[in-house]
Design a protein around this motif. Structure first.
Motif, PDB file in Angstrom:
ATOM      1  N   MET A 168     -26.922  35.459  20.378  1.00 48.49           N
ATOM      2  CA  MET A 168     -27.815  34.859  19.420  1.00 48.49           C
ATOM      3  C   MET A 168     -29.223  34.923  20.009  1.00 48.49           C
ATOM      4  N   GLY A 169     -30.127  35.479  19.258  1.00 49.02           N
ATOM      5  CA  GLY A 169     -31.506  35.613  19.702  1.00 49.02           C
ATOM      6  C   GLY A 169     -32.298  34.334  19.495  1.00 49.02           C
ATOM      7  N   ILE A 170     -33.470  34.298  20.072  1.00 45.56           N
ATOM      8  CA  ILE A 170     -34.331  33.118  19.966  1.00 45.56           C
ATOM      9  C   ILE A 170     -34.749  32.870  18.517  1.00 45.56           C
ATOM     10  N   GLU A 171     -34.917  33.956  17.752  1.00 42.60           N
ATOM     11  CA  GLU A 171     -35.290  33.801  16.342  1.00 42.60           C
ATOM     12  C   GLU A 171     -34.187  33.101  15.558  1.00 42.60           C
ATOM     13  N   SER A 172     -32.943  33.446  15.852  1.00 49.72           N
ATOM     14  CA  SER A 172     -31.808  32.817  15.170  1.00 49.72           C
ATOM     15  C   SER A 172     -31.722  31.337  15.502  1.00 49.72           C
ATOM     16  N   ILE A 173     -31.974  31.009  16.749  1.00 50.81           N
ATOM     17  CA  ILE A 173     -31.928  29.608  17.161  1.00 50.81           C
ATOM     18  C   ILE A 173     -33.032  28.818  16.468  1.00 50.81           C
ATOM     19  N   ILE A 174     -34.212  29.403  16.368  1.00 52.10           N
ATOM     20  CA  ILE A 174     -35.330  28.722  15.702  1.00 52.10           C
ATOM     21  C   ILE A 174     -35.013  28.494  14.228  1.00 52.10           C
ATOM     22  N   VAL A 175     -34.471  29.500  13.552  1.00 46.23           N
ATOM     23  CA  VAL A 175     -34.100  29.351  12.138  1.00 46.23           C
ATOM     24  C   VAL A 175     -33.010  28.302  11.999  1.00 46.23           C
ATOM     25  N   PHE A 176     -32.043  28.310  12.898  1.00 49.27           N
ATOM     26  CA  PHE A 176     -30.957  27.332  12.907  1.00 49.27           C
ATOM     27  C   PHE A 176     -31.511  25.916  13.002  1.00 49.27           C
ATOM     28  N   LEU A 177     -32.464  25.701  13.891  1.00 42.17           N
ATOM     29  CA  LEU A 177     -33.067  24.372  14.067  1.00 42.17           C
ATOM     30  C   LEU A 177     -33.914  23.971  12.870  1.00 42.17           C
ATOM     31  N   ILE A 178     -34.638  24.923  12.295  1.00 42.39           N
ATOM     32  CA  ILE A 178     -35.473  24.617  11.124  1.00 42.39           C
ATOM     33  C   ILE A 178     -34.600  24.255   9.928  1.00 42.39           C
ATOM     34  N   VAL A 179     -33.541  25.022   9.704  1.00 43.73           N
ATOM     35  CA  VAL A 179     -32.624  24.722   8.598  1.00 43.73           C
ATOM     36  C   VAL A 179     -32.001  23.344   8.802  1.00 43.73           C
ATOM     37  N   GLY A 180     -31.587  23.033  10.025  1.00 43.72           N
ATOM     38  CA  GLY A 180     -31.012  21.723  10.315  1.00 43.72           C
ATOM     39  C   GLY A 180     -31.994  20.591  10.072  1.00 43.72           C
ATOM     40  N   ALA A 181     -33.245  20.792  10.500  1.00 37.14           N
ATOM     41  CA  ALA A 181     -34.269  19.749  10.329  1.00 37.14           C
ATOM     42  C   ALA A 181     -34.567  19.511   8.852  1.00 37.14           C
ATOM     43  N   VAL A 182     -34.735  20.581   8.084  1.00 34.65           N
ATOM     44  CA  VAL A 182     -35.040  20.436   6.662  1.00 34.65           C
ATOM     45  C   VAL A 182     -33.861  19.802   5.927  1.00 34.65           C
ATOM     46  N   ALA A 183     -32.641  20.241   6.241  1.00 34.27           N
ATOM     47  CA  ALA A 183     -31.455  19.691   5.581  1.00 34.27           C
ATOM     48  C   ALA A 183     -31.286  18.213   5.913  1.00 34.27           C
ATOM     49  N   GLY A 184     -31.488  17.848   7.166  1.00 33.51           N
ATOM     50  CA  GLY A 184     -31.382  16.443   7.551  1.00 33.51           C
ATOM     51  C   GLY A 184     -32.439  15.585   6.887  1.00 33.51           C
ATOM     52  N   TRP A 185     -33.657  16.124   6.791  1.00 37.00           N
ATOM     53  CA  TRP A 185     -34.749  15.396   6.140  1.00 37.00           C
ATOM     54  C   TRP A 185     -34.456  15.201   4.657  1.00 37.00           C
ATOM     55  N   LEU A 186     -34.008  16.269   3.979  1.00 31.83           N
ATOM     56  CA  LEU A 186     -33.677  16.160   2.559  1.00 31.83           C
ATOM     57  C   LEU A 186     -32.534  15.179   2.333  1.00 31.83           C
ATOM     58  N   ALA A 187     -31.528  15.226   3.179  1.00 24.59           N
ATOM     59  CA  ALA A 187     -30.405  14.301   3.041  1.00 24.59           C
ATOM     60  C   ALA A 187     -30.871  12.865   3.248  1.00 24.59           C
ATOM     61  N   GLY A 188     -31.802  12.645   4.161  1.00 28.94           N
ATOM     62  CA  GLY A 188     -32.362  11.318   4.375  1.00 28.94           C
ATOM     63  C   GLY A 188     -33.104  10.804   3.153  1.00 28.94           C
ATOM     64  N   LEU A 189     -33.751  11.724   2.425  1.00 23.93           N
ATOM     65  CA  LEU A 189     -34.432  11.333   1.193  1.00 23.93           C
ATOM     66  C   LEU A 189     -33.436  11.025   0.077  1.00 23.93           C
TER      67      LEU A 189
END
Length: 84
Positions: A1-22
């Motif tokens: 897994m490349g660094i780009e994949s990890i960054i996308v993985f973290l961004i998707v997780g952050a946005v999904a968690g934020w939306l779920a919190g809303l």
């Protein structure tokens, strides 16, 4: 897994968690907490949605939707456990 994949993985997780919190009002965990909730939600949805016969498309937007559904389920379970 490349660094780009990890960054996308973290961004998707952050946005999904934020939306779920809303969506599930009263649940905000900060950046790291939202990432964790989003990632765990993605695993939950990855298991439950195909078992229910629900499929989603590919791409980042569908990944965020998928992870958000799982994160909402996770937050609802946390709410139920806290009340018990």
């Amino acid at each position: 897994m490349g660094i780009e994949s990890i960054i996308v993985f973290l961004i998707v997780g952050a946005v999904a968690g934020w939306l779920a919190g809303l969506i599930v009002s009263g649940y905000g965990f900060g950046l790291i907490g939202n990432i964790v909730v989003g990632i765990i939600g993605a695993f939950i949805a990855g298991y439950l949605l195909p078992a229910l016969g629900i499929g989603v498309g590919g791409g980042v937007v569908w990944s965020i939707i998928h992870a958000t559904i799982g994160a909402v389920i996770l937050l609802m379970l946390i709410r139920i456990v806290k009340r018990a």
